[in-house]
Design an enzyme around this catalytic site. Sequence first.
Site, mmCIF file in Angstrom:
data_model
loop_
_atom_site.group_PDB
_atom_site.id
_atom_site.type_symbol
_atom_site.label_atom_id
_atom_site.label_comp_id
_atom_site.label_asym_id
_atom_site.label_seq_id
_atom_site.Cartn_x
_atom_site.Cartn_y
_atom_site.Cartn_z
ATOM 1 N N ASP A 1 -6.628 -2.532 -5.728
ATOM 2 C CA ASP A 1 -7.497 -1.590 -4.996
ATOM 3 C C ASP A 1 -7.065 -0.142 -5.246
ATOM 4 O O ASP A 1 -7.015 0.672 -4.321
ATOM 5 C CB ASP A 1 -7.443 -1.875 -3.488
ATOM 6 C CG ASP A 1 -7.856 -3.296 -3.141
ATOM 7 O OD1 ASP A 1 -8.618 -3.890 -3.915
ATOM 8 O OD2 ASP A 1 -7.410 -3.808 -2.100
ATOM 9 N N ARG B 1 -13.860 -5.030 -5.915
ATOM 10 C CA ARG B 1 -14.353 -5.953 -4.901
ATOM 11 C C ARG B 1 -14.933 -5.135 -3.744
ATOM 12 O O ARG B 1 -14.464 -4.025 -3.457
ATOM 13 C CB ARG B 1 -13.238 -6.863 -4.393
ATOM 14 C CG ARG B 1 -11.979 -6.150 -3.902
ATOM 15 C CD ARG B 1 -10.951 -7.156 -3.426
ATOM 16 N NE ARG B 1 -9.692 -6.523 -3.033
ATOM 17 C CZ ARG B 1 -8.703 -7.160 -2.411
ATOM 18 N NH1 ARG B 1 -8.836 -8.441 -2.104
ATOM 19 N NH2 ARG B 1 -7.582 -6.533 -2.082
ATOM 20 N N GLN C 1 0.833 -1.202 0.000
ATOM 21 C CA GLN C 1 0.000 0.000 0.000
ATOM 22 C C GLN C 1 0.873 1.260 0.000
ATOM 23 O O GLN C 1 1.664 1.490 0.914
ATOM 24 C CB GLN C 1 -0.922 -0.006 1.212
ATOM 25 C CG GLN C 1 -1.938 -1.142 1.186
ATOM 26 C CD GLN C 1 -2.640 -1.281 2.521
ATOM 27 O OE1 GLN C 1 -2.074 -1.805 3.464
ATOM 28 N NE2 GLN C 1 -3.881 -0.829 2.592
ATOM 29 N N TRP D 1 -15.041 -3.853 -0.483
ATOM 30 C CA TRP D 1 -14.173 -3.785 0.684
ATOM 31 C C TRP D 1 -14.990 -3.827 1.968
ATOM 32 O O TRP D 1 -14.612 -4.460 2.946
ATOM 33 C CB TRP D 1 -13.341 -2.495 0.600
ATOM 34 C CG TRP D 1 -12.428 -2.246 1.753
ATOM 35 C CD1 TRP D 1 -11.804 -3.184 2.533
ATOM 36 C CD2 TRP D 1 -12.008 -0.975 2.252
ATOM 37 N NE1 TRP D 1 -11.021 -2.572 3.483
ATOM 38 C CE2 TRP D 1 -11.134 -1.213 3.333
ATOM 39 C CE3 TRP D 1 -12.276 0.336 1.881
ATOM 40 C CZ2 TRP D 1 -10.537 -0.175 4.046
ATOM 41 C CZ3 TRP D 1 -11.673 1.353 2.588
ATOM 42 C CH2 TRP D 1 -10.819 1.098 3.663
ATOM 43 N N GLN E 1 -0.384 -0.187 -5.644
ATOM 44 C CA GLN E 1 -1.482 -0.531 -4.752
ATOM 45 C C GLN E 1 -1.967 0.703 -3.998
ATOM 46 O O GLN E 1 -1.170 1.467 -3.456
ATOM 47 C CB GLN E 1 -1.046 -1.609 -3.752
ATOM 48 C CG GLN E 1 -2.170 -2.081 -2.842
ATOM 49 C CD GLN E 1 -1.792 -3.279 -1.994
ATOM 50 O OE1 GLN E 1 -0.745 -3.901 -2.204
ATOM 51 N NE2 GLN E 1 -2.627 -3.607 -1.027
ATOM 52 N N ASP E 2 -3.306 0.903 -3.987
ATOM 53 C CA ASP E 2 -3.943 2.003 -3.249
ATOM 54 C C ASP E 2 -3.576 3.381 -3.797
ATOM 55 O O ASP E 2 -3.472 4.354 -3.041
ATOM 56 C CB ASP E 2 -3.587 1.943 -1.756
ATOM 57 C CG ASP E 2 -4.270 0.793 -1.039
ATOM 58 O OD1 ASP E 2 -4.938 0.001 -1.718
ATOM 59 O OD2 ASP E 2 -4.127 0.685 0.187
#
Length: 532
Positions: free
Chosen positions: A368, A436, A324, A438, A346-347
């Site tokens: 994500d 997805r 992240q 969360w 990521q993130d």
Amino acid sequence: MASSIIVKLFFSLSLFSSLLSISSSSSSSSSLDFWCNQTPHSDECKHHMSQSHQRFRPNHPSEFKKMLVQLALDQAQAMHKKAQEYGPKCVTKMQKCVFSDCLKLYDNTIFHLNRTLQALQTNSCSLSDAQTWLSTALTNIETCRRGALQLRVGEFTAQNNVRNNVRKMISNVLAVNGKFLKQENYTEEEIKAHGFPSWFSRLERRLLSLKPSSVKANLVVAQDGTGQSKTVQAAIDVASRRKVKNRFVIRVKKGIYEENIEVDKDNENLMIIGDGMTLTIITGSKSVKDGITPSMSATAGIDGAHFFARDITFRNMAGPEKGQAVALRSASDLSVFYRCSIEGYQDTLMAASQRQFYRDCRILGTVDFIWGNAAVVLQNCRILVRKPLQGQAIMITAQGRDDPFQNTGISIINSQIQAAPDFRKVYHSYETYLGRPWQQYAPVVVMKTYIEGLVNPLGWSPWDNSAVGEDTCYVGEYMNYGAGSSTKSRVKWPGFHVITNPNEANQFSVVSFLAGGIWLPRTGVPFTIGVN
């Protein structure tokens, strides 16, 4: 279908139908039991109202709502005070990190509850405003909790009782306010009648049509010394010291600025203009691997309301192996990002809270990489999937609504979902999903968007192989096109929707979802009113 979206996504009207048909008798209107029984957490409502030193005897739902906000504020202040006691006990870097992050988040919760209470008392906010600020107050508490759990700082997570009190009281207000909140569907004529938002003057609107070199800025940032500052943060700090928070324009000349910037919640009406997303780049490399929370890893962290960024890149260079690592974290209400590039793995984009609009932007990432619990619309944007770690599945979105009464979600409209150059030749070796859930009530829609063939036919993925949110989330697709757009083999969740009704699709438009008809028109940023 359109009616189900309102019920599922915004508020459960059936729980509170009696609020609008209240008896005028003094016996029922003064009964705490009567009023508290209209809330999802009635026991907590009764307990805190009876324990309060204030006299709570409402005669009208609007009075009851204000009293609930006051109770939530009282509990939030107690939570903040309790959290401060933890400070001297912090020894490790992770403990200090969680303490600093949570204290800031709790302070923001108090700020938004105060803001809501004052606005309700003076009748100076809309129902949508109140729902947004209350949603933000609740999201801040959850962000603290998740950060503490992620860094395994158990001492701070021991505050469960105090925190849950605040959560439940805010949830009660969200539910009651949600009863009266209707979708603000404006016609084009009504939007024109609203005029311009007060924070965006005629002169400021003109800034958007000018080339960066023609902009008359309050401060110029330039690495070559031709400006008043060599760093972006130094210019932001100057802006934060102004007494009157009128629009403050910072022009950032071309260059790569290796720094992490932060705009505090009190630093409102800030505009940052670069020379172009390929020319002006703010870059950092912090990640959770450094022992910090995801929000603290952000290259740019924006909290001040009415923030505006144009022609600039926010980049996190940590790389896919660092996990992240946020490029942009925005919790700025009524914020606009226009012709910006947001780059990470990521993130990448943490749309943390409040109302946000992205137009003609580019977002790059892997896992994500568009996430958070804001009400966010991405319109005419390019969403580019990068090559992840070997064996890693790609999730474009991860929405974080965990209370059914919050007015949050991710809406992607008239955009493109494609493979980035480094992924184009190898995407067949990886699983890519639109997102997805969360959290339990996550709403995400993709509408009238070009979807390349890299997306798995299932479209959507469970969260870590669990079924959480599959029946309570709302993930939908509407009139998309491209090799990856077919819905024939999509997931069979109760929460998945193939949207066919234009009225249902328009629930997620700029006007309906962001109340954008009031604050976006004619700001100079192009936007489409509806989805059609």
